[in-house]
Design a protein around this motif. Structure first.
Motif, short mmCIF file in Angstrom:
data_model
loop_
_atom_site.label_atom_id
_atom_site.label_comp_id
_atom_site.label_asym_id
_atom_site.label_seq_id
_atom_site.Cartn_x
_atom_site.Cartn_y
_atom_site.Cartn_z
N ILE A 132 36.36 95.84 -56.00
CA ILE A 132 36.02 94.80 -56.95
C ILE A 132 34.71 95.16 -57.64
CG2 ILE A 132 35.37 92.34 -57.23
CD1 ILE A 132 38.24 92.58 -56.31
N GLU A 133 34.72 95.06 -58.96
CA GLU A 133 33.48 95.19 -59.74
C GLU A 133 33.13 93.80 -60.23
OE1 GLU A 133 31.66 97.57 -63.61
OE2 GLU A 133 33.82 97.50 -63.34
N LEU A 134 31.87 93.45 -60.13
CA LEU A 134 31.36 92.21 -60.72
C LEU A 134 30.47 92.61 -61.89
CD1 LEU A 134 30.33 90.17 -57.56
CD2 LEU A 134 32.48 90.09 -58.84
N ARG B 254 36.21 85.02 -65.68
CA ARG B 254 37.43 85.64 -66.20
C ARG B 254 37.56 87.10 -65.77
NH1 ARG B 254 38.16 88.46 -70.93
NH2 ARG B 254 36.26 89.39 -71.71
N LEU B 255 38.79 87.57 -65.80
CA LEU B 255 39.06 88.99 -65.55
C LEU B 255 38.52 89.77 -66.74
CD1 LEU B 255 40.51 91.21 -63.89
CD2 LEU B 255 42.53 90.73 -65.28
N ASN B 256 37.59 90.68 -66.49
CA ASN B 256 37.00 91.47 -67.56
C ASN B 256 37.87 92.67 -67.88
OD1 ASN B 256 35.15 93.83 -68.48
ND2 ASN B 256 34.04 91.96 -69.03
N HIS B 257 38.27 93.41 -66.83
CA HIS B 257 39.14 94.57 -67.06
C HIS B 257 39.79 95.03 -65.76
CE1 HIS B 257 35.27 96.70 -66.14
NE2 HIS B 257 36.08 97.54 -65.51
N VAL B 258 40.85 95.81 -65.93
CA VAL B 258 41.50 96.54 -64.86
C VAL B 258 41.24 98.01 -65.15
CG1 VAL B 258 43.70 97.13 -63.77
CG2 VAL B 258 43.28 94.79 -64.56
N TYR C 8 35.60 91.38 -62.42
CA TYR C 8 35.47 89.97 -62.73
C TYR C 8 34.08 89.71 -63.30
CZ TYR C 8 39.41 89.39 -59.51
OH TYR C 8 40.63 89.48 -58.88
N GLU C 9 33.99 88.76 -64.20
CA GLU C 9 32.69 88.36 -64.72
C GLU C 9 32.09 87.29 -63.81
OE1 GLU C 9 33.26 87.08 -68.76
OE2 GLU C 9 33.79 89.10 -69.41
N VAL C 10 30.77 87.31 -63.69
CA VAL C 10 30.02 86.27 -62.97
C VAL C 10 28.85 85.84 -63.85
CG1 VAL C 10 30.66 87.04 -60.65
CG2 VAL C 10 28.62 87.98 -61.72
N ASP C 11 28.48 84.58 -63.75
CA ASP C 11 27.37 84.07 -64.57
C ASP C 11 26.02 84.64 -64.14
OD1 ASP C 11 28.95 82.49 -66.25
OD2 ASP C 11 28.88 80.80 -64.87
#
Length: 134
Positions: free
Chosen positions: A129-131, A4-8, A82-85
């Motif tokens: 992009i931040e992960l 999911r989109l975590n933040h802008v 974006y979040e990543v597992d």
């Protein structure tokens, strides 16, 4: 791979003014400011029902967002997160696909207390992009 989109994230020249605008004009819920000296920024998160907006201002000399404000005096969108597992598996997959990870490629602890990485904007249509580890 991405979740999911975590933040802008939006860089602002005056954090208290931006907080007031989001809180008073938009009626948003804003969290208290956090200083992140290891990232050279002061942040405030604006909580939305489906994600967050991160307001950023430079913290001290040599902040990585100073140059952004030098080119965009009134501020603007800086990055999306974006979040990543599994951040290490995501990094390895991206590097294998030719993407560039900024800052040496090792995760650092971000504003939410979780590991984060940044990907070069030239590899993603001009968007930084931040992960973030979910």
């Amino acid at each position: 791979m991405i979740g999911r989109l975590n933040h802008v994230a939006i860089v602002v020249p005056d954090l208290p003014e931006a907080v007031a605008r989001y809180r008073d004009a938009l009626g948003a819920e804003v969290e208290p400011p956090q200083d992140l000296p290891e990232h050279g920024v002061r942040v405030v998160f604006v909580t939305l029902p489906n994600t967050k907006v991160e307001l950023l201002e430079p913290l001290g000399e040599g902040s990585p967002v100073e140059g952004f404000l030098g080119k965009n005096a009134s501020g603007g969108i800086h990055h999306i997160c974006y979040e990543v597992d599994d951040i290490l598996a995501a990094r390895d997959r991206l590097v294998g696909a030719g993407a560039r990870v900024l800052g040496g490629g090792e995760p650092r602890i971000g504003a939410h207390g979780k590991p984060v990485l940044f990907l070069h904007p030239k590899d993603f249509n001009g968007t930084l992009i931040e992960l973030e580890q979910a």
